[in-house]
Design an enzyme around this catalytic site. Structure first.
Site, PDB file in Angstrom:
ATOM      1  N   ASN A  86      61.008  21.083 -13.150  1.00 17.36           N
ATOM      2  CA  ASN A  86      60.061  20.252 -12.397  1.00 17.36           C
ATOM      3  C   ASN A  86      60.231  20.276 -10.882  1.00 17.36           C
ATOM      4  OD1 ASN A  86      62.351  18.708 -12.942  1.00 17.36           O
ATOM      5  ND2 ASN A  86      61.244  16.806 -12.743  1.00 17.36           N
ATOM      6  N   GLU A 144      72.136  14.704 -15.273  1.00 16.68           N
ATOM      7  CA  GLU A 144      70.978  13.992 -14.701  1.00 16.68           C
ATOM      8  C   GLU A 144      69.866  14.146 -15.722  1.00 16.68           C
ATOM      9  OE1 GLU A 144      71.057  12.481 -11.813  1.00 16.68           O
ATOM     10  OE2 GLU A 144      72.641  13.415 -10.639  1.00 16.68           O
ATOM     11  N   CYS A 171      61.565  12.791 -13.437  1.00 12.38           N
ATOM     12  CA  CYS A 171      62.516  11.979 -14.197  1.00 12.38           C
ATOM     13  C   CYS A 171      62.439  10.522 -13.779  1.00 12.38           C
ATOM     14  CB  CYS A 171      63.926  12.513 -14.000  1.00 12.38           C
ATOM     15  SG  CYS A 171      64.395  12.650 -12.273  1.00 12.38           S
ATOM     16  N   GLU A 198      75.027  12.688  -7.981  1.00 15.14           N
ATOM     17  CA  GLU A 198      74.922  13.775  -7.011  1.00 15.14           C
ATOM     18  C   GLU A 198      74.583  13.156  -5.659  1.00 15.14           C
ATOM     19  OE1 GLU A 198      72.024  16.556  -8.631  1.00 15.14           O
ATOM     20  OE2 GLU A 198      73.595  17.530  -9.808  1.00 15.14           O
TER      21      GLU A 198
HETATM   22  P1  NAD Z   1      65.444  20.848 -20.778  1.00 20.07           P
HETATM   23  O1  NAD Z   1      66.560  19.961 -21.207  1.00 20.07           O
HETATM   24  O2  NAD Z   1      64.576  21.432 -21.822  1.00 20.07           O
HETATM   25  O3  NAD Z   1      66.020  22.086 -19.944  1.00 20.07           O
HETATM   26  C1  NAD Z   1      66.820  21.922 -18.790  1.00 20.07           C
HETATM   27  C2  NAD Z   1      67.644  23.183 -18.588  1.00 20.07           C
HETATM   28  O4  NAD Z   1      68.585  23.282 -19.660  1.00 20.07           O
HETATM   29  C3  NAD Z   1      66.827  24.468 -18.626  1.00 20.07           C
HETATM   30  O5  NAD Z   1      67.347  25.386 -17.682  1.00 20.07           O
HETATM   31  C4  NAD Z   1      67.039  24.951 -20.042  1.00 20.07           C
HETATM   32  O6  NAD Z   1      66.858  26.339 -20.184  1.00 20.07           O
HETATM   33  C5  NAD Z   1      68.504  24.569 -20.243  1.00 20.07           C
HETATM   34  N1  NAD Z   1      68.932  24.503 -21.653  1.00 20.07           N
HETATM   35  C6  NAD Z   1      68.151  24.360 -22.756  1.00 20.07           C
HETATM   36  N2  NAD Z   1      68.929  24.369 -23.877  1.00 20.07           N
HETATM   37  C7  NAD Z   1      70.215  24.488 -23.451  1.00 20.07           C
HETATM   38  C8  NAD Z   1      71.472  24.546 -24.112  1.00 20.07           C
HETATM   39  N3  NAD Z   1      71.575  24.490 -25.439  1.00 20.07           N
HETATM   40  N4  NAD Z   1      72.592  24.655 -23.357  1.00 20.07           N
HETATM   41  C9  NAD Z   1      72.518  24.688 -22.020  1.00 20.07           C
HETATM   42  N5  NAD Z   1      71.351  24.667 -21.329  1.00 20.07           N
HETATM   43  C10 NAD Z   1      70.210  24.568 -22.044  1.00 20.07           C
HETATM   44  O7  NAD Z   1      64.609  20.018 -19.715  1.00 20.07           O
HETATM   45  P2  NAD Z   1      63.245  20.447 -18.998  1.00 20.07           P
HETATM   46  O8  NAD Z   1      62.124  20.325 -19.969  1.00 20.07           O
HETATM   47  O9  NAD Z   1      63.449  21.754 -18.288  1.00 20.07           O
HETATM   48  O10 NAD Z   1      63.125  19.322 -17.871  1.00 20.07           O
HETATM   49  C11 NAD Z   1      62.542  18.092 -18.101  1.00 20.07           C
HETATM   50  C12 NAD Z   1      63.596  17.031 -18.324  1.00 20.07           C
HETATM   51  O11 NAD Z   1      64.488  17.008 -17.218  1.00 20.07           O
HETATM   52  C13 NAD Z   1      63.004  15.630 -18.407  1.00 20.07           C
HETATM   53  O12 NAD Z   1      63.594  14.922 -19.464  1.00 20.07           O
HETATM   54  C14 NAD Z   1      63.384  15.018 -17.083  1.00 20.07           C
HETATM   55  O13 NAD Z   1      63.468  13.616 -17.109  1.00 20.07           O
HETATM   56  C15 NAD Z   1      64.687  15.672 -16.800  1.00 20.07           C
HETATM   57  N6  NAD Z   1      64.993  15.618 -15.360  1.00 20.07           N
HETATM   58  C16 NAD Z   1      65.977  14.766 -14.928  1.00 20.07           C
HETATM   59  C17 NAD Z   1      66.246  14.659 -13.571  1.00 20.07           C
HETATM   60  C18 NAD Z   1      67.310  13.718 -13.062  1.00 20.07           C
HETATM   61  O14 NAD Z   1      67.756  13.916 -11.940  1.00 20.07           O
HETATM   62  N7  NAD Z   1      67.726  12.717 -13.812  1.00 20.07           N
HETATM   63  C19 NAD Z   1      65.525  15.431 -12.657  1.00 20.07           C
HETATM   64  C20 NAD Z   1      64.547  16.276 -13.138  1.00 20.07           C
HETATM   65  C21 NAD Z   1      64.288  16.372 -14.496  1.00 20.07           C
END
Ligand code: NAD
Length: 507
Positions: free
Chosen positions: A164, A262, A296, A474
């Site tokens: 995102n 996060e 998020c 962070e």
């Molecule tokens: P996601 O969890 O699907 O993926 C995040 C990252 O993790 C990607 O690079 C993905 O390829 C990787 N990943 C997937 N499976 C994995 C595994 N088994 N081991 C290690 N890495 C793996 O999330 P998304 O759909 O890319 O992002 C959206 C989510 O991120 C939402 O829930 C949002 O709230 C959260 N988010 C949180 C913050 C924060 O700062 N709290 C900021 C932005 C987004």
């Protein structure tokens, strides 16, 4: 296998060449292909090969060697800071390029991606300053030794980031990790692989020693798992969904590796009846519908106090209908497309379930009917009323432009409702009564509380979540320390052998 699709000339100059940055070498990935898509019309930007486990292993080996090189290991902090400033200069010089690339890759507006590039630049400058000014400490003497607390790099570390806000998420991890003296491997999301590669190009041009940075777009289950499981990776900072974060933390726990998470959110926004309603309406709209709700920290649960509820919601609905849904390149656009058709389908399924739960759609819930948006992944901003805080719609992160509105009558009730959710990322409070704002802010379980503002950010202020929103922080000065090992150091100042040994003295 790199394939450029039928892309307009105005962005061919910003696309990377499809190679990955593997421990300082530009190499074709040997993993499964990844397609970058323009969410405005579903067209392909390019197809590139993602990283395989073998690519990941090579990157880790090169990172280990680069990190152990005395030229880096012994580099004085002010010289590391100089490199970070050079990367910041590179980001600044390429701000427009980064903005266009990220907008193309994620569908975010150019206004927003320009701001994210500026934020990434500020992050590198901030951690350059922190790196240069982070003092080590002599600790209070208790015996015959000089005692100190010192910090050392962890070694090779990893950053796993979501789609995102990729350039900002990457910078928030890479800048302090390098400032701390590590080598870093970045794994961006397969839905937004391009801008992290651009960051690698900038870092290389800035003179970052080869091997200290790798960028490996690839499948989470393959590259993400490799990074988490690998014995040479000493820390992982993860930003992404809560379920991915949970499984990652379990593996890290088995390995006894520190992680920061996060994760997602379901953040409450509270409007008291004494609030400045102009500020509150604008803030609530921005809090939920900017970034098309794919944030998020989106303020997705709105609590409005009884006395103003009907009038406030009426105003909010009218203001929501007036938002401009449009193309990422149009400066007038407020609500751009969602990242993928699949993600929009998921959000629409949430809306259908909200209706099935008895929710009333006050506005939105549909796709825009403008013909020029028909092929894109657009969804009108949506407001749902009539559901209790316990409904699925009010409990689960939707990650789209969907706001639930709920009533409350007094302070104690709204604190209980706001906290009755497993997430704990952020909260917005709108009131003119400052002591009340302070009281409520203190009582809410959230990593960030905004009073009469929302989504305001500063790199010098810590950020993170509690509960299902994650662990660790962070940003801020302490954002450097999480990338270091702390060591207690004792230097004997007496010159006398330890009495326990009862050594004979020479005659
Ligand atoms: P996601 O969890 O699907 O993926 C995040 C990252 O993790 C990607 O690079 C993905 O390829 C990787 N990943 C997937 N499976 C994995 C595994 N088994 N081991 C290690 N890495 C793996 O999330 P998304 O759909 O890319 O992002 C959206 C989510 O991120 C939402 O829930 C949002 O709230 C959260 N988010 C949180 C913050 C924060 O700062 N709290 C900021 C932005 C987004």
């Amino acid at each position: 296998m790199t394939r450029f699709a039928h892309i307009p000339a105005e962005i061919t100059d910003v696309l990377p060449d499809g190679r990955l940055f593997v421990g300082g070498e530009w190499e074709e990935g040997t993993g499964a292909p990844i397609t970058s898509v323009y969410p405005h019309d579903g067209s392909e930007n390019m197809v590139l090969n993602g990283a395989s486990r073998a690519d990941g292993e090579r990157a880790i080996a090169r990172a280990r060697a680069a990190q152990a090189d005395p030229a880096w290991r012994n580099m004085a902090p002010h010289d590391r800071a100089r490199l970070l400033h050079a990367i910041a200069d590179g980001i600044e010089a390429n701000k427009d390029r980064i903005a266009r690339l990220q907008s193309r890759d994620t569908g975010k507006t150019l206004t927003e991606t320009g701001a994210l590039a500026a934020s990434a630049c500020a992050t590198f400058r901030y951690f350059a300053a922190v790196c240069e000014t982070a003092d080590e400490a002599l600790t209070t003497r208790r015996a015959g030794a000089l005692t100190a607390s010192v910090h050392e790099p962890i070694g090779v570390v990893a950053a796993i980031t979501p789609w995102n806000s990729p350039i900002a998420s990457d910078a928030q991890k890479v800048a302090p990790a390098l400032a701390a003296g590590n080598a870093v491997i970045v794994k961006p999301s397969s839905w937004s692989p391009l801008v992290s590669l651009e960051l690698a190009r900038i870092a290389e041009a800035a003179g970052l020693p080869r091997g200290l940075l790798s960028v490996l777009p690839g499948a989470g289950a393959e590259i993400g798992d490799l990074l988490v499981d690998h014995p040479d990776i000493g820390r992982v900072a993860f930003t992404g969904g809560t379920s991915t974060g949970r499984s990652l933390a379990a593996k890290a726990g088995a390995k006894l590796m520190p992680v920061s998470l996060e994760l997602g959110g379901k953040s409450p926004t509270i409007v008291f009846d004494d609030a400045d309603l102009d500020l509150a309406v604008a803030g609530v709209l921005f809090g939920i519908f900017s970034s098309t709700g794919q944030s998020c920290i989106a303020g997705s649960r709105l609590f409005v106090q009884d006395g103003i509820r009907a009038a406030f919601i009426d105003r909010l609905v009218r203001a929501t209908r007036a938002l401009t849904v449009g193309a990422p390149t149009d400066p007038a656009t407020q609500v751009a497309p969602m990242i993928r058709a699949r993600h929009r389908d998921g959000v629409e399924a949430h809306i259908a379930r909200a209706i099935a739960e008895g929710g009333q759609i006050l506005t939105g819930g549909t796709r825009p009917d403008a013909p020029d948006l028909a092929r894109g992944y657009y969804l009108n901003p949506t407001i749902i009323a009539g559901l209790p805080n316990t409904a699925e719609t009010c409990r689960e992160e939707i990650f789209g432009p969907v706001l639930s509105v709920l009533p409350f009558s007094d302070e104690d009730e709204v604190i209980a409702l706001a906290n009755d959710n497993e997430y704990g990322l952020a909260c917005g409070i709108w009131t003119r009564d400052f002591p009340r704002a302070w009281r409520v802010g203190a009582a809410i379980r959230a990593g960030t509380v905004w009073i009469n503002t929302y989504k305001a950010f500063s790199i010098s202020t810590p950020f993170g979540g509690d509960g299902a929103s994650g662990m660790g922080r962070e940003k801020g000065r302490d954002g450097l320390r999480v990338w270091q090992r702390q060591k207690g150091l004792y230097v004997d100042m007496t010159g006398a052998p330890h009495p326990w040994a009862r050594l004979e003295q020479d005659a």
